[in-house]
Scaffold this active site. Structure first.
Site, mmCIF file in Angstrom:
data_model
loop_
_atom_site.group_PDB
_atom_site.id
_atom_site.type_symbol
_atom_site.label_atom_id
_atom_site.label_comp_id
_atom_site.label_asym_id
_atom_site.label_seq_id
_atom_site.Cartn_x
_atom_site.Cartn_y
_atom_site.Cartn_z
ATOM 1 N N CYS A 84 62.395 25.632 -2.606
ATOM 2 C CA CYS A 84 60.973 25.913 -2.764
ATOM 3 C C CYS A 84 60.387 26.421 -1.449
ATOM 4 O O CYS A 84 60.448 25.739 -0.420
ATOM 5 C CB CYS A 84 60.224 24.672 -3.218
ATOM 6 S SG CYS A 84 58.440 24.950 -3.379
ATOM 7 N N ASN A 186 70.401 33.294 -9.134
ATOM 8 C CA ASN A 186 68.999 33.235 -9.526
ATOM 9 C C ASN A 186 68.224 34.287 -8.747
ATOM 10 O O ASN A 186 68.489 34.526 -7.582
ATOM 11 C CB ASN A 186 68.448 31.832 -9.244
ATOM 12 C CG ASN A 186 66.955 31.715 -9.468
ATOM 13 O OD1 ASN A 186 66.217 31.337 -8.565
ATOM 14 N ND2 ASN A 186 66.491 32.024 -10.645
ATOM 15 N N ASP A 188 65.172 37.569 -9.986
ATOM 16 C CA ASP A 188 64.896 38.894 -10.566
ATOM 17 C C ASP A 188 65.540 39.158 -11.921
ATOM 18 O O ASP A 188 65.545 40.301 -12.380
ATOM 19 C CB ASP A 188 65.317 40.018 -9.606
ATOM 20 C CG ASP A 188 64.543 40.005 -8.305
ATOM 21 O OD1 ASP A 188 63.437 39.434 -8.289
ATOM 22 O OD2 ASP A 188 65.032 40.558 -7.306
ATOM 23 N N ARG A 211 60.899 32.415 -13.586
ATOM 24 C CA ARG A 211 59.611 33.053 -13.879
ATOM 25 C C ARG A 211 59.648 33.940 -15.117
ATOM 26 O O ARG A 211 58.637 34.067 -15.818
ATOM 27 C CB ARG A 211 59.154 33.861 -12.660
ATOM 28 C CG ARG A 211 58.720 33.000 -11.476
ATOM 29 C CD ARG A 211 58.372 33.841 -10.269
ATOM 30 N NE ARG A 211 59.538 34.535 -9.735
ATOM 31 C CZ ARG A 211 59.485 35.579 -8.929
ATOM 32 N NH1 ARG A 211 58.299 36.064 -8.564
ATOM 33 N NH2 ARG A 211 60.586 36.137 -8.465
#
Length: 314
Positions: A84, A186, A188, A211
């Protein structure tokens, strides 16, 4: 995925083909203090399995204790977030903040591995910035602590979520003959074509999607269908989008109560109804109405206005 990957969101993702899911990340210090919000994030359900609970923190003892707390709700995996990039997390020496100190990252990971009988996985980034990409050393040393898998986001902390992810570093880790644990990529992945292309090109064991699933849980089954048939499934119709939004709202209200459920679902409507012409007045209603009766009326208006004639094309 904080404030996104909660039980209602995960339920939709599971319905639409997600194989393995993780909770929102949970502060180890918050769990120990018995913070209400942190404890609520431990809510998991059998229909979600396999499910991992993700924790973060910068203190060995707190991480070990939080892993023991997590164990009590019997998830399938304990995951550690070292990725994060958000300032409030990094400033506490947690999340991607640990990328500056590999020795600390190893100590934190080891403390979790040794405190639980559950398999432990890690999510991290390439490094702090372009000049300090250290994922090769990180992967080797974390594997030595006993973790069972490593997910790598193809950006540095300095990039945040900007620019393009660089999967060449992920591929290099995967190709290292000394790395025996599964490596997941992970960053895109927003289409079935890209998911399969990246998996084959970079040789990873699996793809992690974040996302791209917000407001679009259909992406998981679309990827599976494309992998199996080479065909692209059509985009969901407005009816399917509306049903997903209504289910999300219903389950959020069931989980957190009417007021909180309504407020926390608002952020998802823009994504559920993205690309629909002349939808703005209805979106405005959905994100401002504060009771279920009015929201139900708005959904009925959407159904009357759009469903007989329109299907979403992307």
């Amino acid at each position: 995925m904080e404030d996104v990957s909660d039980p209602p969101f995960r339920r939709l993702c599971k319905m639409h083909g997600a194989d393995l899911m993780y909770t929102e990340f949970i502060s180890s210090e918050g769990l120990i203090r018995d913070a209400i919000k942190s404890r609520q994030k431990l809510d998991i359900f059998d229909y979600e399995r396999p499910i991992g609970i993700q924790i973060f923190g910068g203190d060995e003892e707190a991480m070990a204790m939080s892993a023991k707390i997590v164990e009590t709700v019997q998830p399938d995996i304990v995951d550690i977030n070292f990725g994060c990039p958000v300032k409030k997390v990094v400033c506490k020496g947690a999340g991607a903040g640990v990328l500056k100190d590999i020795d600390l990252m190893v100590k934190l990971t080891k403390s979790v591995v040794e405190s639980t009988h559950l398999p432990v996985t890690v999510k991290t980034r390439l490094g702090w910035d372009h000049d300090s990409i250290n994922i090769d050393e990180v992967a080797q040393r974390l594997q030595d602590t006993g973790i069972k898998a490593l997910a790598i986001h193809g950006r540095t902390r300095a990039q945040m979520y900007k620019g393009h992810s660089d999967w060449s570093h992920i591929a290099r880790v995967k190709a290292n003959p000394n790395i025996e644990i599964p490596i997941f990529g992970n960053g895109d992945i927003d289409s079935p074509q890209k998911a399969i292309e990246y998996k084959e090109k970079y040789g990873v064991d699996g793809i992690m999607i974040g996302r791209a699933a917000i407001g679009y849980p259909w992406i998981f089954n679309q990827i599976k269908h494309y992998r199996e048939t080479g065909e692209i499934l059509p985009d969901p119709t407005i009816y399917e989008r509306m049903e997903a939004a209504k289910n999300h709202l219903e389950w959020a209200v069931e989980w957190k109560g009417e007021r909180t459920g309504i407020l926390e679902t608002r952020m998802h409507y823009t994504n559920y109804f993205k690309g629909i012409p002349n939808f703005k007045p209805y979106r405005t209603k959905l994100v401002t109405q504060d009771n279920l009766i009015d929201l139900e009326k708005t959904f009925s208006e959407i159904e009357s206005e759009f469903i007989p004639t329109l299907e979403v094309r992307g």
